[in-house]
Design a protein around this motif. Sequence first.
Motif, PDB file in Angstrom:
ATOM      1  N   CYS A 405       0.832  -1.213   0.000  1.00 40.74           N
ATOM      2  CA  CYS A 405       0.000   0.000   0.000  1.00 40.74           C
ATOM      3  C   CYS A 405       0.863   1.258   0.000  1.00 40.74           C
ATOM      4  O   CYS A 405       0.540   2.247  -0.659  1.00 40.74           O
ATOM      5  CB  CYS A 405      -0.930  -0.007   1.206  1.00 40.74           C
ATOM      6  SG  CYS A 405      -2.150   1.321   1.197  1.00 40.74           S
ATOM      7  N   ASP A 439      -4.770   1.494   8.966  1.00 36.37           N
ATOM      8  CA  ASP A 439      -4.620   2.655   8.073  1.00 36.37           C
ATOM      9  C   ASP A 439      -4.495   2.254   6.603  1.00 36.37           C
ATOM     10  O   ASP A 439      -4.325   3.128   5.745  1.00 36.37           O
ATOM     11  CB  ASP A 439      -3.380   3.472   8.475  1.00 36.37           C
ATOM     12  CG  ASP A 439      -3.540   4.094   9.856  1.00 36.37           C
ATOM     13  OD1 ASP A 439      -4.700   4.373  10.238  1.00 36.37           O
ATOM     14  OD2 ASP A 439      -2.523   4.282  10.555  1.00 36.37           O
ATOM     15  N   TYR A 440      -4.584   0.956   6.326  1.00 46.03           N
ATOM     16  CA  TYR A 440      -4.368   0.489   4.949  1.00 46.03           C
ATOM     17  C   TYR A 440      -5.593  -0.247   4.398  1.00 46.03           C
ATOM     18  O   TYR A 440      -5.505  -0.912   3.385  1.00 46.03           O
ATOM     19  CB  TYR A 440      -3.126  -0.404   4.909  1.00 46.03           C
ATOM     20  CG  TYR A 440      -1.918   0.287   5.491  1.00 46.03           C
ATOM     21  CD1 TYR A 440      -1.197   1.216   4.733  1.00 46.03           C
ATOM     22  CD2 TYR A 440      -1.539   0.072   6.823  1.00 46.03           C
ATOM     23  CE1 TYR A 440      -0.108   1.884   5.277  1.00 46.03           C
ATOM     24  CE2 TYR A 440      -0.451   0.740   7.373  1.00 46.03           C
ATOM     25  CZ  TYR A 440       0.255   1.644   6.595  1.00 46.03           C
ATOM     26  OH  TYR A 440       1.315   2.317   7.126  1.00 46.03           O
ATOM     27  N   LEU A 442      -8.949  -0.059   2.481  1.00 48.20           N
ATOM     28  CA  LEU A 442      -9.493   0.855   1.475  1.00 48.20           C
ATOM     29  C   LEU A 442     -10.995   0.660   1.318  1.00 48.20           C
ATOM     30  O   LEU A 442     -11.528  -0.419   1.584  1.00 48.20           O
ATOM     31  CB  LEU A 442      -8.809   0.646   0.125  1.00 48.20           C
ATOM     32  CG  LEU A 442      -7.292   0.839   0.069  1.00 48.20           C
ATOM     33  CD1 LEU A 442      -6.802   0.695  -1.374  1.00 48.20           C
ATOM     34  CD2 LEU A 442      -6.871   2.188   0.641  1.00 48.20           C
ATOM     35  N   THR A 452      -9.140   5.741   2.106  1.00 47.13           N
ATOM     36  CA  THR A 452      -8.981   5.179   3.447  1.00 47.13           C
ATOM     37  C   THR A 452     -10.155   5.655   4.297  1.00 47.13           C
ATOM     38  O   THR A 452     -10.932   6.520   3.880  1.00 47.13           O
ATOM     39  CB  THR A 452      -7.667   5.643   4.088  1.00 47.13           C
ATOM     40  OG1 THR A 452      -7.709   7.073   4.250  1.00 47.13           O
ATOM     41  CG2 THR A 452      -6.467   5.261   3.229  1.00 47.13           C
TER      42      THR A 452
END
Length: 665
Positions: A405, A439-440, A442, A452
Amino acid sequence: MSEKSGNLSINSENIFPIIKKWLYSDHDIFYRELVSNGCDAVTKLKKLELMGEYTRPEDLEYKIQIDVNPDEKTITVTDNGIGMTAEEVEEYINQIAFSGAQDFLEKYKDKANEDQIIGHFGLGFYSSFMVADKVTIDTLSYKEGATAVHWESEGGLTFSMKEGDHATQGTSITLYLNEDSYEFSNEYRAREVLEKYCSFMPLPIFLTNVKAEPQYDTIDKEELTGKDTIIETVLEPAKTEEKENENGEKETVEVEPAKERYKILRRPVPLNNTSPLWNKHPNECTEEEYREFYRKVFMDFKEPLFWIHLNMDYPFNLKGILYFPKINTEYDSIEGTIKLYNNQVFIADNIKEVIPEFLMLLKGVIDCPDLPLNVSRSALQNDGFVKKISDYITKKVADKLTGMCKTDRENYEKYWDDIAPFIKFGCLKDDKFCEKMNDYILFKNIDSKYLTLKDCLEENKEKHENTVFYVTDEKEQSQYINMFRKEGLDAVVLPHNIDSPFISHLEQKNENLKFLRIDADLNDTFKEEVSEDDETFKENSEKLTDIFKKALNNDKLTIRVEKLKDDAIASMLTVSEENRRMQDMMKMYNMYGMDPSMFGGAGETLVLNANHKLVQYVLEHGEGENTAKFCEQLYDLALLAHGSLTPERMTAFITRSNELMMMLA
């Protein structure tokens, strides 16, 4: 009674039937055990060679030879390893559960690395008696001046042993199959089992049907090797062509001279790969090698999306390759296969103690010589060490995904729709994995842009703080999507079954975060402001509510009248988020027919647009002759836009539509 001490004794008549029947869950596993023992015999000899205690003849190539005889119903497994003396047969074979491998390692523990020794418990040989009435051993030790030994046993409880005539160093074990196990002497069945368990064992394995007709090849002289068995010399005539000469006349011209070729006995081909791809360093592997390995091992000719090559030496030895397959179906249909190996010996598929549950959606191989296996090498002993291996695998997968990512966002987005169910399932099942992936993760929005969670919240921040709107079916919810677009609002597409529990999980993990489907309770963004003092609107709303309730005869249906900004919409249906999630839960647990309102959730709400002419027509005509038809039609139109018309209502809707069009004709 006086105090007494001593050693416990084992009665072979009692213990042997248990070994035969219960030690191994699959009877075909005897092939794995005998081949493993043969590999160990060669490995021991190699170690002695490295230590200068044995000199290998130049023409000796280490291998395992398996001969099946379907007529005689026998199987012979032969190695050219260390062999045994009579004393060693007495020690290793006649004593149940005395491990020759362990004894060897103990003897040479200061000189030899034990990593490649497969056997540990000394029980593998006895798996032979699961399928054989009689077993013989013919062996000759590598030691100079050694005498060959012949050992045989019927049933495994008694044995006879004498001087044998085995002429070459190594061991041959012959199984005389029992009536229930004749299938294992069939060449194709034998190949199937060997490919299952032994495809990557460290020595070449050859399988021969001794009753099959010999196969031949014809080759050029340059291709001959010293190991070929020449059957006959074949003279191939010269090759000629008809051509025109300078005078325009046709003549036959020799284009290739006559040559001698050789008919040879077809060279044996090992059925295994002694150097599997996972043993190579990742930098030495090409993309095509990874793909070819995937196709061969999993018989899947769809290209994998990408893969992770595991390569660890400390604090434990683990190697492997995990593939992310292309997923074309709903989450609940996905099924992967992760094959577990120990020193290149197949143990089992999908062992949950080693492979985290969410990784079972992948396909791959893991080889860990340090696994604490039980005595049958078919399952694991409970061990805290296993949890460390599982955690390591999880960490490596998370590192691969987050790294992709960060450094290769374009490909990460390209793969996202396929890997999203896997990642979301992982987040639900493993808190550490969830923390790394937070945080990765989607979300694809209604314009096919990948965002995000932070990006999603930013999109609607001005009008709806801490809220993410979502779509489960872009076709059924197209009316609502158009409304959102007109108002400059965004929504994300969450079409999988896993998404409902996943968004609930995110709401628990993130304070104040709320996910709302776009057809949930209508928010003020889509409505015109109505004054609280507008008595006319209140009266009209009450009147319309009464008319529709009588016409629809549905006490559970809530009816609201609003002035919508989009005057193209006459009616629409909304379902509270709480109620919709309850419906999803009931579907998941097959609780069909139950009323979600039993759990406190509100039912459906029919929203009527006071600005639309059809709604105004109903209001003007009150309880006229055709009012009920228009009410039914507006309700069915709302249901249709919601994608939820039953077959019966669809039939009635079509009939009613025809009647209304006839009225207007």
